[in-house]
Design a protein around this motif. Structure first.
Motif, PDB file in Angstrom:
ATOM      1  N   LYS A   1      22.722  -5.979 -27.488  1.00  0.00           N
ATOM      2  CA  LYS A   1      22.695  -5.248 -28.748  1.00  0.00           C
ATOM      3  C   LYS A   1      21.545  -5.706 -29.644  1.00  0.00           C
ATOM      4  CE  LYS A   1      27.667  -4.318 -28.628  1.00  0.00           C
ATOM      5  NZ  LYS A   1      27.461  -2.930 -28.209  1.00  0.00           N
ATOM      6  N   ASN A   2      20.873  -6.795 -29.282  1.00  0.00           N
ATOM      7  CA  ASN A   2      19.729  -7.280 -30.047  1.00  0.00           C
ATOM      8  C   ASN A   2      18.400  -6.743 -29.515  1.00  0.00           C
ATOM      9  OD1 ASN A   2      21.471  -8.862 -31.603  1.00  0.00           O
ATOM     10  ND2 ASN A   2      21.367 -10.554 -30.152  1.00  0.00           N
ATOM     11  N   TYR A   3      18.465  -5.776 -28.623  1.00  0.00           N
ATOM     12  CA  TYR A   3      17.293  -5.274 -27.918  1.00  0.00           C
ATOM     13  C   TYR A   3      16.206  -4.767 -28.858  1.00  0.00           C
ATOM     14  CZ  TYR A   3      14.831  -2.945 -24.048  1.00  0.00           C
ATOM     15  OH  TYR A   3      13.905  -2.552 -23.115  1.00  0.00           O
ATOM     16  N   PHE A   4      16.604  -4.181 -29.998  1.00  0.00           N
ATOM     17  CA  PHE A   4      15.631  -3.574 -30.913  1.00  0.00           C
ATOM     18  C   PHE A   4      15.377  -4.442 -32.146  1.00  0.00           C
ATOM     19  CE2 PHE A   4      17.472   0.146 -28.696  1.00  0.00           C
ATOM     20  CZ  PHE A   4      16.320   0.542 -28.047  1.00  0.00           C
TER      21      PHE A   4
ATOM     22  N   SER B   1      25.585   2.835 -32.379  1.00  0.00           N
ATOM     23  CA  SER B   1      26.585   1.991 -33.019  1.00  0.00           C
ATOM     24  C   SER B   1      26.428   0.537 -32.583  1.00  0.00           C
ATOM     25  CB  SER B   1      27.994   2.482 -32.675  1.00  0.00           C
ATOM     26  OG  SER B   1      28.181   2.549 -31.272  1.00  0.00           O
ATOM     27  N   GLU B   2      26.559  -0.369 -33.558  1.00  0.00           N
ATOM     28  CA  GLU B   2      26.519  -1.818 -33.366  1.00  0.00           C
ATOM     29  C   GLU B   2      25.149  -2.348 -32.927  1.00  0.00           C
ATOM     30  OE1 GLU B   2      29.733  -3.347 -31.030  1.00  0.00           O
ATOM     31  OE2 GLU B   2      31.151  -1.890 -31.805  1.00  0.00           O
ATOM     32  N   VAL B   3      24.117  -1.518 -32.946  1.00  0.00           N
ATOM     33  CA  VAL B   3      22.790  -1.983 -32.549  1.00  0.00           C
ATOM     34  C   VAL B   3      22.190  -2.847 -33.660  1.00  0.00           C
ATOM     35  CG1 VAL B   3      20.425  -1.261 -32.032  1.00  0.00           C
ATOM     36  CG2 VAL B   3      22.345  -0.030 -31.022  1.00  0.00           C
ATOM     37  N   ASN B   4      21.505  -3.889 -33.265  1.00  0.00           N
ATOM     38  CA  ASN B   4      20.854  -4.791 -34.209  1.00  0.00           C
ATOM     39  C   ASN B   4      19.384  -4.391 -34.368  1.00  0.00           C
ATOM     40  OD1 ASN B   4      19.958  -6.864 -35.791  1.00  0.00           O
ATOM     41  ND2 ASN B   4      20.205  -8.470 -34.258  1.00  0.00           N
ATOM     42  N   PHE B   5      19.074  -3.735 -35.491  1.00  0.00           N
ATOM     43  CA  PHE B   5      17.698  -3.349 -35.808  1.00  0.00           C
ATOM     44  C   PHE B   5      17.050  -4.346 -36.769  1.00  0.00           C
ATOM     45  CE2 PHE B   5      19.567   0.863 -34.849  1.00  0.00           C
ATOM     46  CZ  PHE B   5      18.651   1.344 -33.932  1.00  0.00           C
ATOM     47  N   SER B   6      17.669  -5.452 -37.043  1.00  0.00           N
ATOM     48  CA  SER B   6      17.197  -6.348 -38.099  1.00  0.00           C
ATOM     49  C   SER B   6      15.715  -6.686 -37.936  1.00  0.00           C
ATOM     50  CB  SER B   6      18.024  -7.638 -38.108  1.00  0.00           C
ATOM     51  OG  SER B   6      17.895  -8.346 -36.902  1.00  0.00           O
TER      52      SER B   6
ATOM     53  N   ALA C   1      23.080  10.700 -36.527  1.00  0.00           N
ATOM     54  CA  ALA C   1      23.278   9.667 -35.500  1.00  0.00           C
ATOM     55  C   ALA C   1      24.536   8.855 -35.817  1.00  0.00           C
ATOM     56  CB  ALA C   1      22.070   8.742 -35.436  1.00  0.00           C
ATOM     57  N   ASN C   2      25.101   8.229 -34.789  1.00  0.00           N
ATOM     58  CA  ASN C   2      26.226   7.317 -34.986  1.00  0.00           C
ATOM     59  C   ASN C   2      25.668   5.905 -35.164  1.00  0.00           C
ATOM     60  OD1 ASN C   2      28.592   5.906 -35.057  1.00  0.00           O
ATOM     61  ND2 ASN C   2      29.086   6.165 -32.896  1.00  0.00           N
ATOM     62  N   LEU C   3      25.679   5.424 -36.396  1.00  0.00           N
ATOM     63  CA  LEU C   3      25.125   4.101 -36.722  1.00  0.00           C
ATOM     64  C   LEU C   3      26.221   3.156 -37.194  1.00  0.00           C
ATOM     65  CD1 LEU C   3      21.957   5.364 -38.626  1.00  0.00           C
ATOM     66  CD2 LEU C   3      22.056   4.510 -36.284  1.00  0.00           C
ATOM     67  N   GLN C   4      27.436   3.393 -36.713  1.00  0.00           N
ATOM     68  CA  GLN C   4      28.556   2.565 -37.129  1.00  0.00           C
ATOM     69  C   GLN C   4      28.306   1.091 -36.787  1.00  0.00           C
ATOM     70  OE1 GLN C   4      32.343   4.038 -35.896  1.00  0.00           O
ATOM     71  NE2 GLN C   4      33.452   2.202 -36.479  1.00  0.00           N
ATOM     72  N   SER C   5      28.458   0.250 -37.816  1.00  0.00           N
ATOM     73  CA  SER C   5      28.295  -1.206 -37.675  1.00  0.00           C
ATOM     74  C   SER C   5      26.895  -1.611 -37.208  1.00  0.00           C
ATOM     75  CB  SER C   5      29.347  -1.781 -36.718  1.00  0.00           C
ATOM     76  OG  SER C   5      30.652  -1.528 -37.195  1.00  0.00           O
ATOM     77  N   ALA C   6      25.907  -0.760 -37.405  1.00  0.00           N
ATOM     78  CA  ALA C   6      24.529  -1.114 -37.054  1.00  0.00           C
ATOM     79  C   ALA C   6      23.971  -2.094 -38.092  1.00  0.00           C
ATOM     80  CB  ALA C   6      23.655   0.124 -36.979  1.00  0.00           C
TER      81      ALA C   6
ATOM     82  N   GLY D   1      30.392   0.671 -41.869  1.00  0.00           N
ATOM     83  CA  GLY D   1      30.221  -0.727 -41.496  1.00  0.00           C
ATOM     84  C   GLY D   1      28.789  -1.178 -41.302  1.00  0.00           C
ATOM     85  N   SER D   2      27.817  -0.311 -41.541  1.00  0.00           N
ATOM     86  CA  SER D   2      26.412  -0.706 -41.394  1.00  0.00           C
ATOM     87  C   SER D   2      25.971  -1.517 -42.603  1.00  0.00           C
ATOM     88  CB  SER D   2      25.516   0.525 -41.223  1.00  0.00           C
ATOM     89  OG  SER D   2      25.654   1.383 -42.340  1.00  0.00           O
ATOM     90  N   THR D   3      24.922  -2.316 -42.428  1.00  0.00           N
ATOM     91  CA  THR D   3      24.459  -3.159 -43.525  1.00  0.00           C
ATOM     92  C   THR D   3      22.947  -3.042 -43.670  1.00  0.00           C
ATOM     93  OG1 THR D   3      24.313  -5.422 -44.368  1.00  0.00           O
ATOM     94  CG2 THR D   3      24.311  -5.163 -41.983  1.00  0.00           C
ATOM     95  N   PHE D   4      22.482  -3.015 -44.938  1.00  0.00           N
ATOM     96  CA  PHE D   4      21.066  -2.834 -45.231  1.00  0.00           C
ATOM     97  C   PHE D   4      20.523  -3.971 -46.101  1.00  0.00           C
ATOM     98  CE2 PHE D   4      22.543   1.365 -44.155  1.00  0.00           C
ATOM     99  CZ  PHE D   4      21.486   1.969 -43.512  1.00  0.00           C
ATOM    100  N   TYR D   5      21.149  -5.133 -46.069  1.00  0.00           N
ATOM    101  CA  TYR D   5      20.718  -6.225 -46.940  1.00  0.00           C
ATOM    102  C   TYR D   5      19.244  -6.578 -46.695  1.00  0.00           C
ATOM    103  CZ  TYR D   5      20.456 -10.656 -49.348  1.00  0.00           C
ATOM    104  OH  TYR D   5      20.079 -11.663 -50.201  1.00  0.00           O
ATOM    105  N   GLY D   6      18.473  -6.606 -47.776  1.00  0.00           N
ATOM    106  CA  GLY D   6      17.068  -6.984 -47.685  1.00  0.00           C
ATOM    107  C   GLY D   6      16.159  -5.916 -47.114  1.00  0.00           C
TER     108      GLY D   6
END
Length: 234
Positions: free
Chosen positions: A139-142, A158-163, A175-180, A199-204
């Motif tokens: 899930k940290n692929y991106f 969903s649940e993908v880590n784009f950080s 798109a389904n971005l649940q918990s992304a 459940g998605s987060t955009f901190y910072g």
């Protein structure tokens, strides 16, 4: 009583205050299963303004592109952000062939992009790999990659880590971005219209010029800690 008109009959429209003139055939023949075709099928009573124009409470600026597509079938040449808005209008009118045509144009533009780390096809392959591999590290692929300018609409992310990724002008519409995880991403000009953001987060995150029109399952609290929020279109 419902109004009956043949294909050559003139139709005067008032779309969000802008006036248009066309024929019943133009509105009904290219996409026979659309909302516009149903309106002028003689089965419905049409709402009219004081001057007798059929009134539609939508964006008149975009309707001219829709009307031209109904006439000649050609996709207009627009900026990516305008395409996202036109897709929203096309979906409202159930002009699914127009939606597909716009997405094809965006896909072809992606193929010529030289600065992105992955293509839309790469992202889709990743999604399929997720179904066969349940390891959490996948899930940290991106994380930290450059996906700028890509059309990732309608995908299950969903649940993908784009950080820390570069997501400038990316379309996540529907798109389904649940918990992304969008922590510290650069998402300037990105489109999240109609996306599931539960459940998605955009901190910072940098969200200057981003669009969240119709986004599901989130509120302004979810954007706390992000920059450029005052420039977002909600």
């Amino acid at each position: 009583m419902p109004e009956v008109s043949d294909s050559s009959s003139l139709v005067h429209l008032n779309v969000g205050g802008k006036k248009f003139c066309t024929t019943v055939g133009t509105l009904t023949q290219r996409q026979p299963d659309s909302m516009l075709a149903a309106m002028f099928s003689s089965r419905h009573t049409l709402r009219k303004d004081k001057k007798g124009h059929v009134f539609i409470d939508r964006d008149g600026e975009h309707f001219r592109h829709i009307l031209n597509w109904l006439r000649d079938g050609e996709i207009p040449k627009l900026e990516d952000s305008q395409y996202a808005e036109l897709v929203k209008e096309a979906k409202y009118y159930l002009l699914l062939d127009l939606v597909d045509g716009i997405l094809d144009v965006l896909d072809s533009k992606e193929d010529t992009a030289s600065d992105a780390d992955f293509t839309r096809t790469d992202v889709i392959k990743y999604i399929h790999s997720q179904k066969s591999c349940r390891c959490s590290s996948n899930k940290n692929y991106f994380q930290g990659v450059n996906l700028s300018g890509h059309n990732l609409s309608k995908l299950d992310l969903s649940e993908v880590n784009f950080s820390s990724a570069c997501l400038r002008n990316v379309s996540f519409s529907d798109a389904n971005l649940q918990s992304a995880n969008f922590k510290h991403v650069d998402a300037e000009g990105a489109t999240f219209d109609d996306a599931n953001l539960c459940g998605s987060t955009f901190y910072g995150a940098n969200l200057r010029g981003a669009s969240f029109v119709g986004a599901k399952n989130f509120d302004l609290y979810d954007l706390s800690g992000a920059s450029g929020v005052e420039y977002c279109r909600l």
